[in-house]
Design an enzyme around this catalytic site. Structure first.
Site, short mmCIF file in Angstrom:
data_model
loop_
_atom_site.label_atom_id
_atom_site.label_comp_id
_atom_site.label_asym_id
_atom_site.label_seq_id
_atom_site.Cartn_x
_atom_site.Cartn_y
_atom_site.Cartn_z
N HIS A 174 0.80 -1.23 0.00
CA HIS A 174 0.00 0.00 0.00
C HIS A 174 0.84 1.29 0.00
CE1 HIS A 174 -3.53 -2.39 0.21
NE2 HIS A 174 -3.57 -2.60 1.50
N HIS A 230 -9.79 2.03 0.27
CA HIS A 230 -9.71 0.83 1.10
C HIS A 230 -10.81 0.80 2.17
CE1 HIS A 230 -7.82 -2.48 3.24
NE2 HIS A 230 -6.90 -2.56 2.30
N GLU A 266 -11.83 -3.49 -2.95
CA GLU A 266 -10.84 -2.54 -3.45
C GLU A 266 -10.66 -2.70 -4.96
OE1 GLU A 266 -7.27 -3.46 -1.04
OE2 GLU A 266 -8.71 -4.61 0.10
C1 BGC Z 1 -4.70 -6.62 1.59
C2 BGC Z 1 -4.57 -7.41 2.88
C3 BGC Z 1 -4.07 -6.49 3.97
C4 BGC Z 1 -5.02 -5.33 4.10
C5 BGC Z 1 -4.66 -4.33 5.15
C6 BGC Z 1 -5.61 -5.49 1.83
O1 BGC Z 1 -5.70 -4.70 0.69
O2 BGC Z 1 -5.17 -7.41 0.54
O3 BGC Z 1 -3.69 -8.51 2.70
O4 BGC Z 1 -3.95 -7.16 5.19
O5 BGC Z 1 -5.12 -4.67 2.88
O6 BGC Z 1 -3.40 -3.84 5.00
#
Ligand code: BGC
Length: 339
Positions: free
Chosen positions: A103, A172, A304
């Site tokens: 991210h 998210h 997402e």
């Molecule tokens: C991911 C997860 C992650 C979460 C929080 C999601 O987009 O796919 O693996 O734990 O984000 O960071």
């Protein structure tokens, strides 16, 4: 009647805004473009908050790994081995999720203060990400717009860079259509997809794809999220539940989430090729949510819309590459109805 207004301005530069019409009320912030609340009607016409969110949006600065409601970027999801090659040059990123980058890095877009402009039907957030921020090349100019149109929350993303770079922006938000009364096990899900991207033991998309017919990933017809989540399937075991990108068709209404108790139905349409469905498998132990309540696993499901995770290492022509001067544009809508 549509109303857009600032509801709070703090000394640290963080502001809160309310977007409201007769159908939806959204609370958002210029910090990471967080969506903090989304109030929608149930079958009886009562408003309830259908997303998870921080009690204090500044908690995102303390390394919470949930990314609740935030914009994730410059590159959402994981990049394998926290590095990539572009135009023959290797770029090193921070490994903030085991050996991978997640991210956007240590201080991703979720932690940045955006400039803002109130619009008639929403709000525009703007962020200039400097060259080599979190290891990514190019000064990137990013616009995120949230709009309300009747029963639809629309998110528009636009970006341009002065050097070749990578981009994969997503919101998210974790949804819970029972407005927190229940976990998401009984939510019904339908996704227009024939394949998912498979992951390894670190939830990194590994370049293989699974045809979902006759597997617990087959949501071509409605299934409750909890129905098969504990099935003995390698991909569910590796991720501790659903945490996979569904390769959605280039059509409208690619994903529907429905809660029969409250009648709330959420329909998602995106111009992007994937929707990551993440069932909050690691939510426990994170920051407190609204009302100071700690969230637990499966309290919400994140939906997402994005490019393929780890695209730069998987795709022959990685869609995540944004060439100098080219425009990145994506639109995702969330329509709220009752049934
Ligand atoms: C991911 C997860 C992650 C979460 C929080 C999601 O987009 O796919 O693996 O734990 O984000 O960071």
């Amino acid at each position: 009647m549509m109303k857009v207004r600032m509801i709070e301005q703090r000394d640290n530069g963080v502001c809160l805004f309310e977007l409201k019409n007769d159908e939806i009320k959204v609370i958002t912030s210029n910090l990471g473009c967080h969506v903090l609340s989304v109030f929608t009607k149930d079958r009886e016409g009562n408003f309830g908050d259908v997303v998870l969110g921080f009690e204090n949006v500044e908690d995102c600065w303390h390394g919470d790994g949930s990314y609740m409601g935030a914009i994730a970027g410059r590159v959402a999801n994981r990049i394998g081995d926290a590095k990539f090659e572009l135009n023959g040059k290797t770029y090193e990123l921070a490994a903030n999720n085991g050996k991978n980058s997640l991210h956007g890095g240590i201080k991703g877009f979720n932690q940045k203060i955006f400039k803002y402009k109130l619009l008639e039907d929403g709000i525009r957030f703007i962020y200039l990400s400097p060259d080599m921020e979190e290891g990514y090349p190019g000064n990137l100019y990013l616009k995120v717009v949230y709009r309300l149109c009747d029963n639809t929350l629309k998110m528009e993303y636009e970006a341009v860079s002065d050097q070749d770079t990578l981009i994969n922006i997503t919101n998210h938000s974790y949804f819970n259509l029972s407005a927190g009364k229940d976990k998401i096990y009984h939510h019904q899900l339908k996704v227009k997809a024939d394949e998912i991207a498979c992951v390894d033991e670190n939830c990194l998309a590994n370049g293989t794809f699974l045809k979902i017919e006759n597997t617990p990933f087959d949501f071509k017809e409605f299934h409750e999220i909890g129905e098969r989540i504990n099935d003995d399937h390698e991909q569910l075991k590796l991720a501790g539940g659903y945490d996979h990108s569904f390769m959605v068709k280039d059509e409208e209404d690619q994903l529907i989430l429905y809660d029969k108790e409250t009648g709330r139905k959420l329909t998602m349409t995106t111009t992007l090729p994937c929707i990551q469905v993440y069932t909050g498998n690691f939510l426990s132990g994170g920051c407190n949510g609204k009302g100071g309540k700690p969230y637990e696993n499966r309290d919400g499901v994140a939906l997402e819309a994005q490019f393929l995770p780890n695209s730069i290492h998987i795709e022959k022509e990685p869609k995540v590459i944004l060439r100098k001067g080219e425009e990145y544009e994506a639109v995702t809508t969330y329509r709220f109805e009752v049934e």
